[in-house]
Write a protein that holds these residues in place. Structure first.
Motif, mmCIF file in Angstrom:
data_model
loop_
_atom_site.group_PDB
_atom_site.id
_atom_site.type_symbol
_atom_site.label_atom_id
_atom_site.label_comp_id
_atom_site.label_asym_id
_atom_site.label_seq_id
_atom_site.Cartn_x
_atom_site.Cartn_y
_atom_site.Cartn_z
ATOM 1 N N ALA A 194 43.780 29.520 41.816
ATOM 2 C CA ALA A 194 43.355 28.493 41.167
ATOM 3 C C ALA A 194 42.030 28.859 40.786
ATOM 4 N N GLN A 195 40.912 29.263 41.546
ATOM 5 C CA GLN A 195 39.640 29.720 41.163
ATOM 6 C C GLN A 195 39.573 30.885 40.404
ATOM 7 N N ASP A 196 40.472 31.883 40.563
ATOM 8 C CA ASP A 196 40.487 32.944 39.642
ATOM 9 C C ASP A 196 40.933 32.624 38.324
ATOM 10 N N ASP A 197 41.848 31.530 38.046
ATOM 11 C CA ASP A 197 42.383 31.347 36.839
ATOM 12 C C ASP A 197 41.222 30.642 36.080
ATOM 13 N N GLN A 198 40.387 29.803 36.805
ATOM 14 C CA GLN A 198 39.134 29.464 36.137
ATOM 15 C C GLN A 198 38.080 30.160 35.974
ATOM 16 N N ALA A 199 37.953 31.332 36.567
ATOM 17 C CA ALA A 199 36.934 32.201 36.401
ATOM 18 C C ALA A 199 36.590 32.711 35.198
ATOM 19 N N ASN A 229 33.375 35.025 41.851
ATOM 20 C CA ASN A 229 34.404 34.596 43.066
ATOM 21 C C ASN A 229 34.652 35.804 43.566
ATOM 22 N N PRO A 230 34.385 35.861 45.039
ATOM 23 C CA PRO A 230 34.716 37.097 45.737
ATOM 24 C C PRO A 230 36.223 37.494 45.847
ATOM 25 N N ALA A 231 37.256 36.357 45.645
ATOM 26 C CA ALA A 231 38.698 36.470 45.568
ATOM 27 C C ALA A 231 38.998 36.504 44.180
ATOM 28 N N SER A 232 38.265 37.084 43.195
ATOM 29 C CA SER A 232 38.784 37.085 41.782
ATOM 30 C C SER A 232 39.230 38.552 41.562
ATOM 31 N N LEU A 233 40.499 38.571 41.094
ATOM 32 C CA LEU A 233 41.119 39.858 40.793
ATOM 33 C C LEU A 233 40.461 40.550 39.344
ATOM 34 N N ASN A 234 40.157 41.629 39.578
ATOM 35 C CA ASN A 234 39.656 42.461 38.446
ATOM 36 C C ASN A 234 40.683 43.410 38.127
ATOM 37 N N PHE A 235 41.443 43.411 37.113
ATOM 38 C CA PHE A 235 42.535 44.183 36.717
ATOM 39 C C PHE A 235 42.040 45.557 36.013
ATOM 40 N N HIS A 236 40.660 45.421 35.627
ATOM 41 C CA HIS A 236 40.052 46.471 34.705
ATOM 42 C C HIS A 236 39.861 47.423 36.029
ATOM 43 N N GLN A 237 39.674 47.287 37.282
ATOM 44 C CA GLN A 237 39.363 48.222 38.188
ATOM 45 C C GLN A 237 40.617 48.738 38.987
ATOM 46 N N ASP A 241 46.007 37.389 28.837
ATOM 47 C CA ASP A 241 45.349 36.476 29.811
ATOM 48 C C ASP A 241 46.327 35.577 30.549
ATOM 49 N N THR A 242 47.463 35.362 29.646
ATOM 50 C CA THR A 242 48.780 34.738 30.456
ATOM 51 C C THR A 242 49.228 35.393 31.342
ATOM 52 N N LEU A 243 49.276 36.772 31.356
ATOM 53 C CA LEU A 243 49.756 37.669 32.460
ATOM 54 C C LEU A 243 48.891 37.716 33.436
ATOM 55 N N ARG A 244 47.615 37.890 33.023
ATOM 56 C CA ARG A 244 46.897 37.992 34.093
ATOM 57 C C ARG A 244 46.739 36.788 35.211
ATOM 58 N N ALA A 245 46.709 35.569 34.453
ATOM 59 C CA ALA A 245 46.755 34.355 35.393
ATOM 60 C C ALA A 245 47.962 34.150 36.257
ATOM 61 N N ARG A 246 49.157 34.680 35.757
ATOM 62 C CA ARG A 246 50.406 34.328 36.472
ATOM 63 C C ARG A 246 50.149 35.465 37.548
ATOM 64 N N LEU A 247 49.844 36.764 37.291
ATOM 65 C CA LEU A 247 49.645 37.544 38.751
ATOM 66 C C LEU A 247 48.762 37.162 39.488
ATOM 67 N N SER A 248 47.755 36.542 39.306
ATOM 68 C CA SER A 248 46.745 35.896 40.253
ATOM 69 C C SER A 248 47.534 34.888 40.939
ATOM 70 N N GLU A 249 48.353 34.201 40.390
ATOM 71 C CA GLU A 249 49.095 33.127 41.090
ATOM 72 C C GLU A 249 49.785 33.962 42.251
ATOM 73 N N LEU A 250 50.585 34.722 41.853
ATOM 74 C CA LEU A 250 51.414 35.558 42.655
ATOM 75 C C LEU A 250 50.963 36.340 43.774
ATOM 76 N N LEU A 251 49.845 36.979 43.785
ATOM 77 C CA LEU A 251 48.848 37.842 44.433
ATOM 78 C C LEU A 251 47.997 37.071 45.277
ATOM 79 N N LEU A 252 47.280 35.871 45.080
ATOM 80 C CA LEU A 252 46.647 35.339 45.834
ATOM 81 C C LEU A 252 46.778 34.059 46.450
#
Length: 215
Positions: A210-215, A4-12, A193-204
């Motif tokens: 929603a797509q990022d959370d399912q990825a 998913n091109p809109a997926s956040l990768n916190f490792h980067q 994982d919970t933190l990453r999902a919430r950050l994705s909700e706030l940032l995207l």
């Protein structure tokens, strides 16, 4: 399946810039979420665990090392996480604490890209003076708040869940759906994982989040 091109990768996540005053901050990005908390709450450790980079945010046995606003770029241009100065514990001159507070106020009130705040609290010592100040500010402005109860490994599951439930009831009365809470342990890598999902909700945008959370 393509990524998913809109997926956040916190490792980067990578360091962008440090700022001592609001005008030194980078141009307002598309979206950023700021991590705030007392300087002994485990904020830097939480950011390092989130990004799987033990050297991204400063950690020290001496609380209060983070004296600047530090911006970190994520893999999508214009989206950042921000490490705010620790507050309330550091053994620094009163004048420096006053400067930090003024700078934090300016950032919180005028940063247009700010989409949410992660308030980091030691689960054993929640809702100290600075925490209450930030909760009140979010209550007044409607800024989304995510409470990260760190060092949950210091408590057994029962007391940890009891603290979580108590604070959830307390803060939901004040902020309604504008607040979310979770337990977190940098040591045991729990709650990441919970933190990453919430950050994705706030940032995207909602659909991308929603797509990022399912990825």
């Amino acid at each position: 399946m393509s990524e998913n091109p809109a997926s956040l990768n916190f490792h980067q996540a990578r360091f962008c810039v440090s700022a001592d005053k609001l005008h030194q901050c980078p141009d307002d990005s598309l979206a950023e979420v700021a991590f705030a908390g007392r300087s002994n709450a485990g904020k830097s450790s939480a950011i390092n665990t989130l990004t799987q980079n033990g050297k991204l945010a400063r950690t020290s046995k001496t609380p209060g090392r983070t004296q600047l606003i530090n911006f970190f770029d994520l893999n999508i241009p214009g989206i950042r996480i921000v490490d705010l100065p620790g507050y309330g514990y550091a053994k620094v001159p009163i004048a420096m604490k006053t400067h930090w507070q003024k700078h934090l106020d300016a950032y919180l009130q005028h940063r247009e890209a700010l989409k949410g705040v992660v308030l980091v609290m030691d689960i054993r010592h929640p809702m100290k003076e600075f925490d209450e100040m930030l909760v009140s500010w979010c209550e007044k402005t409607g800024m989304p708040l995510h409470v990260l109860l760190t060092k949950s490994d210091k408590l057994t599951r029962g007391p940890a869940q009891s603290t979580l439930l108590k604070l959830t009831a307390q803060l939901r009365k004040r902020l309604g759906d504008g607040v979310t809470l979770q337990t977190f342990s940098a040591l045991k890598k729990e709650g990441v994982d919970t933190l990453r999902a919430r950050l994705s909700e706030l940032l995207l945008p909602p659909q991308d989040a929603a797509q990022d959370d399912q990825a």
